[in-house]
Design an enzyme around this catalytic site. Structure first.
Site, PDB file in Angstrom:
ATOM      1  N   ARG A 171      79.400  48.429  60.758  1.00 40.33           N
ATOM      2  CA  ARG A 171      80.401  47.804  61.534  1.00 40.33           C
ATOM      3  C   ARG A 171      81.302  48.339  61.785  1.00 40.33           C
ATOM      4  O   ARG A 171      82.365  47.631  62.860  1.00 40.33           O
ATOM      5  CB  ARG A 171      80.872  46.320  60.669  1.00 40.33           C
ATOM      6  CG  ARG A 171      78.905  45.181  60.046  1.00 40.33           C
ATOM      7  CD  ARG A 171      78.327  44.600  61.039  1.00 40.33           C
ATOM      8  NE  ARG A 171      79.782  43.453  61.771  1.00 40.33           N
ATOM      9  CZ  ARG A 171      79.387  42.826  62.205  1.00 40.33           C
ATOM     10  NH1 ARG A 171      78.558  42.555  62.929  1.00 40.33           N
ATOM     11  NH2 ARG A 171      80.785  41.069  62.977  1.00 40.33           N
ATOM     12  N   HIS A 179      74.514  46.457  68.127  1.00 34.17           N
ATOM     13  CA  HIS A 179      74.344  45.255  67.269  1.00 34.17           C
ATOM     14  C   HIS A 179      74.184  46.166  66.071  1.00 34.17           C
ATOM     15  O   HIS A 179      73.223  46.609  65.533  1.00 34.17           O
ATOM     16  CB  HIS A 179      72.920  44.492  67.753  1.00 34.17           C
ATOM     17  CG  HIS A 179      72.772  43.312  66.411  1.00 34.17           C
ATOM     18  ND1 HIS A 179      73.176  42.328  66.327  1.00 34.17           N
ATOM     19  CD2 HIS A 179      72.505  43.393  65.057  1.00 34.17           C
ATOM     20  CE1 HIS A 179      73.351  41.708  64.059  1.00 34.17           C
ATOM     21  NE2 HIS A 179      72.206  42.271  63.985  1.00 34.17           N
ATOM     22  N   THR A 228      84.368  42.413  68.448  1.00 31.85           N
ATOM     23  CA  THR A 228      82.785  42.243  69.091  1.00 31.85           C
ATOM     24  C   THR A 228      82.879  42.622  70.287  1.00 31.85           C
ATOM     25  O   THR A 228      82.162  42.563  71.633  1.00 31.85           O
ATOM     26  CB  THR A 228      82.607  40.612  68.849  1.00 31.85           C
ATOM     27  OG1 THR A 228      82.342  40.226  67.185  1.00 31.85           O
ATOM     28  CG2 THR A 228      81.263  39.953  68.992  1.00 31.85           C
ATOM     29  N   LYS A 253      71.296  47.739  72.286  1.00 30.25           N
ATOM     30  CA  LYS A 253      71.088  47.075  72.993  1.00 30.25           C
ATOM     31  C   LYS A 253      70.759  47.625  74.304  1.00 30.25           C
ATOM     32  O   LYS A 253      71.204  48.788  74.628  1.00 30.25           O
ATOM     33  CB  LYS A 253      72.255  46.186  72.882  1.00 30.25           C
ATOM     34  CG  LYS A 253      72.112  45.172  71.687  1.00 30.25           C
ATOM     35  CD  LYS A 253      73.851  44.539  72.211  1.00 30.25           C
ATOM     36  CE  LYS A 253      73.751  43.623  70.873  1.00 30.25           C
ATOM     37  NZ  LYS A 253      75.185  42.543  71.236  1.00 30.25           N
ATOM     38  N   ARG A 295      82.305  50.005  70.648  1.00 29.97           N
ATOM     39  CA  ARG A 295      82.418  48.860  71.638  1.00 29.97           C
ATOM     40  C   ARG A 295      83.798  49.492  72.931  1.00 29.97           C
ATOM     41  O   ARG A 295      83.940  49.735  73.949  1.00 29.97           O
ATOM     42  CB  ARG A 295      81.955  47.668  70.978  1.00 29.97           C
ATOM     43  CG  ARG A 295      81.068  47.253  70.467  1.00 29.97           C
ATOM     44  CD  ARG A 295      81.220  45.873  69.717  1.00 29.97           C
ATOM     45  NE  ARG A 295      79.524  45.504  69.298  1.00 29.97           N
ATOM     46  CZ  ARG A 295      79.779  44.528  68.294  1.00 29.97           C
ATOM     47  NH1 ARG A 295      80.494  43.924  67.605  1.00 29.97           N
ATOM     48  NH2 ARG A 295      78.318  44.102  68.263  1.00 29.97           N
ATOM     49  N   ASN A 303      78.320  43.992  74.660  1.00 34.12           N
ATOM     50  CA  ASN A 303      78.669  45.328  73.815  1.00 34.12           C
ATOM     51  C   ASN A 303      78.221  46.295  73.423  1.00 34.12           C
ATOM     52  O   ASN A 303      78.357  46.740  72.260  1.00 34.12           O
ATOM     53  CB  ASN A 303      79.710  44.382  72.812  1.00 34.12           C
ATOM     54  CG  ASN A 303      79.102  43.455  72.380  1.00 34.12           C
ATOM     55  OD1 ASN A 303      77.353  43.837  72.132  1.00 34.12           O
ATOM     56  ND2 ASN A 303      79.349  43.165  71.245  1.00 34.12           N
TER      57      ASN A 303
HETATM   58  O1  CDP Z   1      77.829  41.507  67.090  1.00 37.39           O
HETATM   59  P1  CDP Z   1      78.445  40.670  65.845  1.00 37.39           P
HETATM   60  O2  CDP Z   1      78.473  40.706  65.279  1.00 37.39           O
HETATM   61  O3  CDP Z   1      79.960  41.129  66.347  1.00 37.39           O
HETATM   62  O4  CDP Z   1      78.983  39.628  67.138  1.00 37.39           O
HETATM   63  P2  CDP Z   1      78.405  37.529  66.622  1.00 37.39           P
HETATM   64  O5  CDP Z   1      79.157  36.645  66.448  1.00 37.39           O
HETATM   65  O6  CDP Z   1      76.872  37.899  65.531  1.00 37.39           O
HETATM   66  O7  CDP Z   1      77.394  37.936  68.530  1.00 37.39           O
HETATM   67  C1  CDP Z   1      76.120  38.003  68.616  1.00 37.39           C
HETATM   68  C2  CDP Z   1      76.776  38.719  70.099  1.00 37.39           C
HETATM   69  O8  CDP Z   1      76.597  37.935  70.558  1.00 37.39           O
HETATM   70  C3  CDP Z   1      77.414  39.281  70.080  1.00 37.39           C
HETATM   71  O9  CDP Z   1      77.446  40.399  69.670  1.00 37.39           O
HETATM   72  C4  CDP Z   1      77.870  40.312  71.522  1.00 37.39           C
HETATM   73  O10 CDP Z   1      76.732  40.343  72.818  1.00 37.39           O
HETATM   74  C5  CDP Z   1      78.027  38.093  71.454  1.00 37.39           C
HETATM   75  N1  CDP Z   1      78.901  37.470  72.475  1.00 37.39           N
HETATM   76  C6  CDP Z   1      79.130  36.677  73.277  1.00 37.39           C
HETATM   77  O11 CDP Z   1      78.984  37.249  74.414  1.00 37.39           O
HETATM   78  N2  CDP Z   1      80.389  35.698  73.204  1.00 37.39           N
HETATM   79  C7  CDP Z   1      80.254  35.575  72.489  1.00 37.39           C
HETATM   80  N3  CDP Z   1      81.794  34.347  72.121  1.00 37.39           N
HETATM   81  C8  CDP Z   1      80.558  36.052  71.133  1.00 37.39           C
HETATM   82  C9  CDP Z   1      79.468  36.651  71.154  1.00 37.39           C
HETATM   83 MG    MG Z   2      76.288  38.558  63.990  1.00 39.46          MG
END
Ligand code: CDP
Ligand code: MG
Length: 199
Positions: free
Chosen positions: A126, A166, A132, A17, A143, A163
């Site tokens: 992952r 992706h 996340t 990112k 992360r 973070n």
């Molecule tokens: O990236 P990941 O699959 O771990 O998480 P996601 O639930 O698919 O969310 C996508 C992205 O949204 C995350 O990687 C974060 O950068 C952002 N995010 C956030 O800013 N605040 C949250 N409460 C959840 C996600």
């Molecule tokens: Mg995701």
């Protein structure tokens, strides 16, 4: 690679990112994946538009609510009131906010898109990325190694949580995201020198 490995060799999509690129961490992060034995089979640097990044994520109600729940879990963990922080306790409404902040975030600078191939690639990538929220990601994960931020600082200042990476989480996400970032470009086919030892 041994014939027995055939069924468990997967491909998955990773994005470095804009914060990872801006912090000069691209090489170190790519090395984490390569060291585990994952093979780079496609790679490009892109300055994505807002429209393009808006179509990257699944955008399903489950995914949107899931992001909202992650914010609520973080607030619960820290004893914070979601109403005071983001004005609602509805995971869907919070998820919609996060979805919009993600568009700002992912279109804020260059992104490196990579397709990795290897044993159990989806799960392995992952695991290497970690949870996340960097503050709850395992210390050795990407992360957890390069950040300690969370929804407390990110979402409360109307930003997505930075973070660094992706990674696709399901075969369906892999199919959508590899097509989204690489279109009909074919991944490279080659052998890594250590493939037989790793399998
Ligand atoms: O990236 P990941 O699959 O771990 O998480 P996601 O639930 O698919 O969310 C996508 C992205 O949204 C995350 O990687 C974060 O950068 C952002 N995010 C956030 O800013 N605040 C949250 N409460 C959840 C996600
Ligand atoms: Mg995701």
């Amino acid at each position: 690679m041994s014939p027995n490995a055939a069924g468990i060799v997967e491909r998955t999509l990773v994005l470095l990112k804009p914060d990872a690129v801006a912090r000069g961490l691209a090489g170190q992060i790519l090395a984490r994946f390569e060291t585990v034995g994952l093979k780079i089979v496609a790679l490009k640097m892109v300055m994505p538009t807002r429209d393009f990044v808006a179509r990257h994520y699944p955008n399903t109600p489950e995914w949107i609510a899931g992001m909202g729940k992650k914010t609520l879990e973080t607030y619960k963990d820290r004893g914070l009131d979601p109403i005071a922080e983001v004005g609602t306790t509805d995971p869907m409404k919070i998820g919609e906010m996060v979805k919009a902040w993600n568009i700002d975030y992912l279109s804020s600078g260059p992104v490196v898109a990579v397709i990795f191939e290897g044993l159990h690639a989806i799960t392995t990538v992952r695991k290497l990325c970690g949870a996340t929220m960097p503050f709850s990601a395992d210390p050795g994960s990407i992360r957890g190694s390069y950040s300690s931020t969370s929804a407390v600082v990110g979402n409360a200042t109307k930003r997505a949580v930075r973070n660094l990476v992706h990674a696709s989480s399901t075969p369906e996400e892999v199919a959508h995201e590899t097509a989204h970032w690489f279109g009909t470009e074919k991944p490279c086919v080659y052998r890594r020198a250590d493939e037989d030892v790793l399998a």
